[in-house]
Design an enzyme around this catalytic site. Structure first.
Site, PDB file in Angstrom:
ATOM      1  N   ASP A 118      19.874   4.198  19.913  1.00 65.67           N
ATOM      2  CA  ASP A 118      19.481   3.299  18.835  1.00 65.67           C
ATOM      3  C   ASP A 118      18.246   3.893  18.164  1.00 65.67           C
ATOM      4  OD1 ASP A 118      19.250   1.008  17.227  1.00 65.67           O
ATOM      5  OD2 ASP A 118      17.989  -0.002  18.707  1.00 65.67           O
ATOM      6  N   ASP A 120      15.471   1.873  15.684  1.00 67.40           N
ATOM      7  CA  ASP A 120      14.326   0.959  15.691  1.00 67.40           C
ATOM      8  C   ASP A 120      14.140   0.319  17.062  1.00 67.40           C
ATOM      9  OD1 ASP A 120      13.444   0.606  12.660  1.00 67.40           O
ATOM     10  OD2 ASP A 120      15.634   0.695  12.704  1.00 67.40           O
ATOM     11  N   ASP A 309      17.513  -1.354  22.342  1.00 68.20           N
ATOM     12  CA  ASP A 309      16.587  -2.452  22.648  1.00 68.20           C
ATOM     13  C   ASP A 309      17.039  -3.822  22.180  1.00 68.20           C
ATOM     14  OD1 ASP A 309      16.076  -1.689  19.816  1.00 68.20           O
ATOM     15  OD2 ASP A 309      14.500  -3.205  19.986  1.00 68.20           O
TER      16      ASP A 309
END
Length: 364
Positions: A118, A120, A309
């Site tokens: 991922d 961000d 996240d």
């Protein structure tokens, strides 16, 4: 300090009009196949939302920008290819950095690592301005080194070309808009739900118009998806952002919204087809890039790894658990912006630990 209630016209257009008069707002979100699903609230919640304007203070409104964001979702079990998976409490998972020896053992003997990252909150910290989520030179170097001997893909909710501009590594595969737009070396090009682009564009324009007067609200156009950011919105305005987002999605066919860290994610909905998300993008890339090696029992010599996240990464975590891979959730001990359950296998505290893990993987 901001005087936002100077006239009745503002209140009408930004508070009364956005509120759903017939459809009650969602009090709880759960998942179906790792997709978040809205459930009807109690009558008390419905009354609270409809009575929002009657409780506004008279005169100038004082507010604090950047109030904490708290998760409003829980994860439910998910079925993948006949297998029922239960989410686990984040606090029960091993800390990845402390378990590096075990991770090395799991990797030993594997011919190929396929690593999905991922962006961000994983390769760069979450920042208040999404346009300034720049990747550090040391993180870029770690990803680049890892890609020299392994296949690496960036899987992000951002539009593909934007996240590619952030990462600046041409050797990687990029899956943007939660996997709806994929491109990579060797002519790889894969797009899903192009027919939904006009609907998404119309929703984008309507949301930008209706949220224009809401402090801190920001609509990010990701081409095949859309992000309605409310991290910088004062707490007293956040229910307005939710109501407006839900209303614009529900009045249109072919799109849906889910929730993430201080953001509502709007994506195409595929009628008559299985859901497409980061998990399905991972499946596609494993088959496309590694071919027959993924069809062998136990993935053969392939070990898929995913690091992320946010709630949208749970779709990929669930797929990797099914395939016997490793998935790393980036979440601090006091994390409050996402559910405290996950389908991940390990935990990383922050981006510094992500970088340390990438360096460790590159040295194996």
């Amino acid at each position: 300090e901001l005087d936002v209630f100077q006239n009745a016209e503002f209140i009408f257009h930004h508070f009364i009009m956005p509120l759903p008069i017939v459809t009650p707002s969602a009090a709880l979100l759960t998942t179906r196949g790792a997709e978040l699903v809205a459930h009807p609230p109690s009558p008390a919640v419905f009354e609270l939302r409809l009575d929002f304007t009657s409780r506004l203070p008279a005169g100038p409104l004082r507010h604090s920008v950047g109030a904490p964001c708290h998760a409003i979702a829980v994860l439910d079990r998910v079925r993948t290819l006949g297998t029922s998976l239960e989410p686990r409490e984040v606090s029960t998972l091993p800390r990845a950095i402390a378990a590096l020896d075990d991770i090395r053992t799991a990797i030993a003997g594997k011919k190929t690592l396929m690593i999905f990252l991922d962006y961000d909150g994983t390769l760069t910290p979450i920042v208040s301005d999404p346009e300034r989520a720049f990747m550090s030179p040391s993180m870029r170097a770690a990803v680049n080194r890892l890609s020299e001997f392994n296949k690496v893909a960036i899987v992000s909710g951002r539009r593909r070309d934007r996240v590619q501009d952030f990462v600046q590594l041409s050797s990687l595969v990029y899956a943007g808009s939660h996997g709806f737009d994929i491109a990579g070396p060797g002519g790889l090009r894969h797009r899903i739900a192009e027919a939904a682009l006009p609907v998404l564009a119309a929703a984008r324009d309507a949301l930008r118009a209706r949220l224009a007067g809401i402090p801190g609200a920001f609509v990010e156009d990701n081409q095949f998806s859309m992000s309605v950011h409310w991290r910088n919105t004062p707490s007293e305005f956040r229910s307005v952002v939710e109501n407006v987002t839900r209303d614009e999605v529900h009045r249109r066919g072919g799109i849906k919204y889910t929730t993430g860290k201080c953001v509502y994610e709007i994506r195409p909905e595929l009628p008559g087809m299985a859901a497409w998300n980061k998990g399905e993008a991972v499946r596609f890339l494993l088959k496309y890039l590694l071919g027959d090696a993924t069809q062998d029992e136990g993935m053969g010599g392939v070990l898929p790894i995913y690091i992320g996240d946010d709630t949208s990464d749970e779709d990929a975590f669930a797929v990797l658990r099914e395939l016997g891979g490793l998935s790393f959730l980036v979440a601090s001990t006091g994390e409050s912006e996402r559910p405290r359950q996950t389908f991940g296998t390990h935990v990383l505290a922050d981006c510094d630990e992500v970088e340390a893990l990438l360096c460790a993987l590159a040295s194996i």
